[in-house]
Design an enzyme around this catalytic site. Structure first.
Site, PDB file in Angstrom:
ATOM      1  N   ARG A 146       0.821  -1.210   0.000  1.00  0.00           N
ATOM      2  CA  ARG A 146       0.000   0.000   0.000  1.00  0.00           C
ATOM      3  C   ARG A 146       0.858   1.266   0.000  1.00  0.00           C
ATOM      4  O   ARG A 146       0.333   2.375  -0.122  1.00  0.00           O
ATOM      5  CB  ARG A 146      -0.921   0.030   1.241  1.00  0.00           C
ATOM      6  CG  ARG A 146      -1.969  -1.055   1.252  1.00  0.00           C
ATOM      7  CD  ARG A 146      -2.762  -1.033   2.545  1.00  0.00           C
ATOM      8  NE  ARG A 146      -3.896  -0.137   2.480  1.00  0.00           N
ATOM      9  CZ  ARG A 146      -5.178  -0.517   2.342  1.00  0.00           C
ATOM     10  NH1 ARG A 146      -5.481  -1.788   2.239  1.00  0.00           N
ATOM     11  NH2 ARG A 146      -6.142   0.359   2.310  1.00  0.00           N
ATOM     12  N   TYR A 149       0.839   4.242  -2.590  1.00  0.00           N
ATOM     13  CA  TYR A 149      -0.283   5.174  -2.443  1.00  0.00           C
ATOM     14  C   TYR A 149      -0.105   6.014  -1.173  1.00  0.00           C
ATOM     15  O   TYR A 149      -0.114   7.248  -1.228  1.00  0.00           O
ATOM     16  CB  TYR A 149      -1.581   4.370  -2.370  1.00  0.00           C
ATOM     17  CG  TYR A 149      -2.841   5.203  -2.301  1.00  0.00           C
ATOM     18  CD1 TYR A 149      -3.307   5.902  -3.415  1.00  0.00           C
ATOM     19  CD2 TYR A 149      -3.581   5.269  -1.117  1.00  0.00           C
ATOM     20  CE1 TYR A 149      -4.481   6.647  -3.343  1.00  0.00           C
ATOM     21  CE2 TYR A 149      -4.755   6.010  -1.049  1.00  0.00           C
ATOM     22  CZ  TYR A 149      -5.202   6.701  -2.165  1.00  0.00           C
ATOM     23  OH  TYR A 149      -6.363   7.438  -2.097  1.00  0.00           O
ATOM     24  N   PHE A 195     -19.390  -5.428  -2.854  1.00  0.00           N
ATOM     25  CA  PHE A 195     -20.519  -6.077  -2.182  1.00  0.00           C
ATOM     26  C   PHE A 195     -21.816  -5.855  -2.966  1.00  0.00           C
ATOM     27  O   PHE A 195     -22.627  -6.765  -3.123  1.00  0.00           O
ATOM     28  CB  PHE A 195     -20.684  -5.543  -0.747  1.00  0.00           C
ATOM     29  CG  PHE A 195     -19.658  -6.088   0.236  1.00  0.00           C
ATOM     30  CD1 PHE A 195     -18.643  -6.938  -0.180  1.00  0.00           C
ATOM     31  CD2 PHE A 195     -19.717  -5.744   1.589  1.00  0.00           C
ATOM     32  CE1 PHE A 195     -17.693  -7.433   0.721  1.00  0.00           C
ATOM     33  CE2 PHE A 195     -18.789  -6.246   2.499  1.00  0.00           C
ATOM     34  CZ  PHE A 195     -17.778  -7.082   2.063  1.00  0.00           C
ATOM     35  N   GLN A 213     -12.907  -5.752  10.892  1.00  0.00           N
ATOM     36  CA  GLN A 213     -12.261  -4.449  10.638  1.00  0.00           C
ATOM     37  C   GLN A 213     -13.336  -3.405  10.317  1.00  0.00           C
ATOM     38  O   GLN A 213     -14.389  -3.764   9.773  1.00  0.00           O
ATOM     39  CB  GLN A 213     -11.213  -4.547   9.507  1.00  0.00           C
ATOM     40  CG  GLN A 213     -11.728  -4.751   8.106  1.00  0.00           C
ATOM     41  CD  GLN A 213     -11.918  -6.215   7.736  1.00  0.00           C
ATOM     42  OE1 GLN A 213     -12.268  -7.037   8.561  1.00  0.00           O
ATOM     43  NE2 GLN A 213     -11.730  -6.535   6.465  1.00  0.00           N
TER      44      GLN A 213
HETATM   45  P1  NAD Z   1     -10.796   7.332  -9.356  1.00  0.00           P
HETATM   46  O1  NAD Z   1      -9.792   6.294  -9.652  1.00  0.00           O
HETATM   47  O2  NAD Z   1     -12.209   7.091  -9.758  1.00  0.00           O
HETATM   48  O3  NAD Z   1     -10.364   8.737  -9.968  1.00  0.00           O
HETATM   49  C1  NAD Z   1      -9.025   9.111 -10.173  1.00  0.00           C
HETATM   50  C2  NAD Z   1      -8.944   9.818 -11.509  1.00  0.00           C
HETATM   51  O4  NAD Z   1      -7.588  10.264 -11.726  1.00  0.00           O
HETATM   52  C3  NAD Z   1      -9.302   8.915 -12.686  1.00  0.00           C
HETATM   53  O5  NAD Z   1     -10.175   9.582 -13.550  1.00  0.00           O
HETATM   54  C4  NAD Z   1      -7.939   8.626 -13.343  1.00  0.00           C
HETATM   55  O6  NAD Z   1      -8.054   8.333 -14.720  1.00  0.00           O
HETATM   56  C5  NAD Z   1      -7.203   9.915 -13.053  1.00  0.00           C
HETATM   57  N1  NAD Z   1      -5.731   9.779 -13.059  1.00  0.00           N
HETATM   58  C6  NAD Z   1      -4.982   8.846 -12.457  1.00  0.00           C
HETATM   59  N2  NAD Z   1      -3.671   9.083 -12.672  1.00  0.00           N
HETATM   60  C7  NAD Z   1      -3.604  10.210 -13.433  1.00  0.00           C
HETATM   61  C8  NAD Z   1      -2.549  10.972 -13.979  1.00  0.00           C
HETATM   62  N3  NAD Z   1      -1.265  10.609 -13.803  1.00  0.00           N
HETATM   63  N4  NAD Z   1      -2.856  12.068 -14.719  1.00  0.00           N
HETATM   64  C9  NAD Z   1      -4.141  12.433 -14.934  1.00  0.00           C
HETATM   65  N5  NAD Z   1      -5.188  11.748 -14.441  1.00  0.00           N
HETATM   66  C10 NAD Z   1      -4.929  10.651 -13.690  1.00  0.00           C
HETATM   67  O7  NAD Z   1     -10.720   7.615  -7.773  1.00  0.00           O
HETATM   68  P2  NAD Z   1     -11.613   8.538  -6.842  1.00  0.00           P
HETATM   69  O8  NAD Z   1     -12.228   7.667  -5.827  1.00  0.00           O
HETATM   70  O9  NAD Z   1     -12.468   9.439  -7.646  1.00  0.00           O
HETATM   71  O10 NAD Z   1     -10.489   9.398  -6.098  1.00  0.00           O
HETATM   72  C11 NAD Z   1     -10.172  10.719  -6.477  1.00  0.00           C
HETATM   73  C12 NAD Z   1      -9.108  11.273  -5.541  1.00  0.00           C
HETATM   74  O11 NAD Z   1      -9.588  11.261  -4.194  1.00  0.00           O
HETATM   75  C13 NAD Z   1      -7.817  10.472  -5.550  1.00  0.00           C
HETATM   76  O12 NAD Z   1      -6.721  11.367  -5.475  1.00  0.00           O
HETATM   77  C14 NAD Z   1      -7.905   9.649  -4.295  1.00  0.00           C
HETATM   78  O13 NAD Z   1      -6.637   9.346  -3.779  1.00  0.00           O
HETATM   79  C15 NAD Z   1      -8.676  10.568  -3.368  1.00  0.00           C
HETATM   80  N6  NAD Z   1      -9.395   9.797  -2.346  1.00  0.00           N
HETATM   81  C16 NAD Z   1     -10.515   9.070  -2.655  1.00  0.00           C
HETATM   82  C17 NAD Z   1     -11.148   8.325  -1.666  1.00  0.00           C
HETATM   83  C18 NAD Z   1     -12.397   7.520  -1.935  1.00  0.00           C
HETATM   84  O14 NAD Z   1     -12.901   6.865  -1.035  1.00  0.00           O
HETATM   85  N7  NAD Z   1     -12.971   7.554  -3.121  1.00  0.00           N
HETATM   86  C19 NAD Z   1     -10.628   8.317  -0.361  1.00  0.00           C
HETATM   87  C20 NAD Z   1      -9.481   9.057  -0.097  1.00  0.00           C
HETATM   88  C21 NAD Z   1      -8.875   9.803  -1.086  1.00  0.00           C
HETATM   89  N1  UDP Z   2     -12.999  -5.722   1.727  1.00  0.00           N
HETATM   90  C1  UDP Z   2     -13.708  -6.911   1.849  1.00  0.00           C
HETATM   91  N2  UDP Z   2     -14.209  -7.486   0.718  1.00  0.00           N
HETATM   92  C2  UDP Z   2     -14.065  -6.953  -0.518  1.00  0.00           C
HETATM   93  C3  UDP Z   2     -13.340  -5.729  -0.642  1.00  0.00           C
HETATM   94  C4  UDP Z   2     -12.812  -5.150   0.507  1.00  0.00           C
HETATM   95  O1  UDP Z   2     -13.880  -7.449   2.953  1.00  0.00           O
HETATM   96  O2  UDP Z   2     -14.575  -7.547  -1.482  1.00  0.00           O
HETATM   97  C5  UDP Z   2     -12.466  -5.098   2.946  1.00  0.00           C
HETATM   98  C6  UDP Z   2     -10.986  -4.705   2.882  1.00  0.00           C
HETATM   99  O3  UDP Z   2     -10.159  -5.767   3.276  1.00  0.00           O
HETATM  100  C7  UDP Z   2     -10.945  -3.548   3.871  1.00  0.00           C
HETATM  101  C8  UDP Z   2     -12.317  -2.883   3.725  1.00  0.00           C
HETATM  102  O4  UDP Z   2     -13.157  -3.858   3.108  1.00  0.00           O
HETATM  103  O5  UDP Z   2     -10.798  -4.021   5.182  1.00  0.00           O
HETATM  104  C9  UDP Z   2     -12.309  -1.622   2.862  1.00  0.00           C
HETATM  105  O6  UDP Z   2     -11.634  -1.919   1.658  1.00  0.00           O
HETATM  106  P1  UDP Z   2     -11.517  -0.876   0.462  1.00  0.00           P
HETATM  107  O7  UDP Z   2     -10.611  -1.492  -0.564  1.00  0.00           O
HETATM  108  O8  UDP Z   2     -12.875  -0.470   0.033  1.00  0.00           O
HETATM  109  O9  UDP Z   2     -10.864   0.413   1.101  1.00  0.00           O
HETATM  110  P2  UDP Z   2      -9.590   0.678   2.054  1.00  0.00           P
HETATM  111  O10 UDP Z   2      -9.019  -0.628   2.549  1.00  0.00           O
HETATM  112  O11 UDP Z   2      -8.651   1.426   1.198  1.00  0.00           O
HETATM  113  O12 UDP Z   2     -10.190   1.445   3.158  1.00  0.00           O
END
Ligand code: NAD
Ligand code: UDP
Length: 315
Positions: A146, A149, A195, A213
């Site tokens: 991880r 990221y 899910f 978790q």
């Molecule tokens: P997503 O994967 O749907 O969106 C990410 C977007 O960035 C995509 O459209 C992808 O094509 C684009 N991208 C990736 N690498 C790129 C690059 N090098 N240049 C240009 N575009 C690029 O994910 P999301 O859930 O919409 O997340 C958006 C942002 O929010 C991310 O930075 C992510 O880390 C952050 N974030 C999301 C969550 C969540 O739960 N969804 C939680 C924490 C942080």
């Molecule tokens: N998870 C799960 N089954 C799935 C996908 C995810 O039990 O099919 C669990 C995963 O191990 C984690 C939690 O759900 O504990 C959230 O996972 P997700 O990938 O959505 O987000 P993150 O771990 O980045 O919070």
């Protein structure tokens, strides 16, 4: 749609899950929106309904390369967010957070734009403090699966604060906790989408570990509202600020809710817990409440119903 605001806003990652909702929200507020995306995990379908809007523009661009545009604000969301996608090409993931942030900060510096970073609860790693306040420095493995990221996002935060201190840039850092809703990628492996898709198809629901978790799930509309409030907050407020829903659920509880709402006949199967999977996660959001007057409004059951309707429409 509101009257033209005169503001031109760049959204990187604008074709992704969160980015597409943000573009839509900013257009509805009367802004001009430029979406830059390399379509790595984003999809044209997410923004197809915006293409007819004369205030909306899309460019295919990888933020690891410099971008020369004239804008007033930048929301830097580009980065794959689901473990499956960010671990597929981990070097590119780190590059996107580090090189990408340097390029977007350089752009902000040149055009004097305000810039917001979509950071993450992953900067807290597998937390030893619960719930997590912004003052907690985290418990992150620097060399695990991880890390591309988590450490990329941590380095991006460092860059944002150094550009702020060194170049007086106006920055905003949001630490986003698990967010869900329509336009999540059906195959991105995140727990809510997995899910729901499994329940709708009558397949086994894959619970990793024993399902004890926890996570706290925020509906996308609440999250976007928080991001925009943060961008519009006083110039001297940089964050980092947690944005997420403090209602905490175990993964087992989530599975049961999805089965109940969909009326699915799927049963649960237990699979090994992925490496470095955090055991618990819940945002402390008093800072967001106090400074941004923000807190999530949408309950998990209501958000799940809307998300299930979306997946029914695309499966
Ligand atoms: P997503 O994967 O749907 O969106 C990410 C977007 O960035 C995509 O459209 C992808 O094509 C684009 N991208 C990736 N690498 C790129 C690059 N090098 N240049 C240009 N575009 C690029 O994910 P999301 O859930 O919409 O997340 C958006 C942002 O929010 C991310 O930075 C992510 O880390 C952050 N974030 C999301 C969550 C969540 O739960 N969804 C939680 C924490 C942080
Ligand atoms: N998870 C799960 N089954 C799935 C996908 C995810 O039990 O099919 C669990 C995963 O191990 C984690 C939690 O759900 O504990 C959230 O996972 P997700 O990938 O959505 O987000 P993150 O771990 O980045 O919070």
């Amino acid at each position: 749609m509101k009257k033209y605001s005169g503001k031109r806003i760049l959204v990187t990652g604008g074709a992704g899950f969160l980015g597409s909702h943000l573009c839509e929200g900013l257009l509805n507020e009367g802004n001009e929106v430029l979406c830059a995306d390399n379509f790595y995990t984003g999809r044209k379908a997410n923004i197809a309904h915006l293409l007819g809007n004369p205030y909306f523009e899309v460019i295919r661009h990888d933020i690891c390369f410099p971008l020369y545009v004239e804008v007033d604000e930048i929301y830097n969301l580009a980065c794959p967010a689901s473990p499956i996608h960010y671990q597929f090409d981990p070097v590119q993931t780190t590059k996107t957070s580090v090189h990408g942030s340097i390029n977007m900060l350089g752009l902000a510096k040149r055009v004097k734009a305000k810039i917001l970073q979509a950071s993450t609860s992953e900067v807290y790693g597998d937390p030893t403090v619960h719930p997590q306040p912004e003052t907690y420095w985290g418990n992150v493995n620097p060399i695990g699966f991880r890390s591309c990221y988590d450490e990329g996002k941590r380095c991006a935060e460092t860059l944002f604060f150094d550009y702020h201190r060194q170049h007086r840039l106006k920055i905003k850092v949001a630490r986003i906790f698990n967010t869900y809703g329509p336009r999540m990628h059906p195959n991105d492996g995140r727990v809510v989408s997995n899910f729901i898709v499994q329940a709708l198809k009558g397949e086994d629901i894959t619970v990793y570990g024993d399902g004890s978790q926890t996570r706290s799930f925020c509906y996308v509309d609440d999250l976007i509202d928080g991001l925009v409030k943060l961008m519009n907050s006083a110039d001297d407020f940089t964050g980092p600020v947690n944005l997420g829903n403090p209602s905490e659920f175990s993964i087992l509880e989530l599975a049961n809710k999805v089965i109940e709402i969909t009326g699915s006949k799927s049963s649960m199967v237990f699979k090994p817990l992925p490496q470095d999977d955090p055991m618990q996660r819940k945002p402390e959001i008093s800072l967001a409440k106090e400074v941004l007057d923000w807190q999530p409004e949408i309950k998990l059951e209501d958000g799940l119903c809307k998300t299930i309707d979306y997946f029914k429409s695309i499966i």
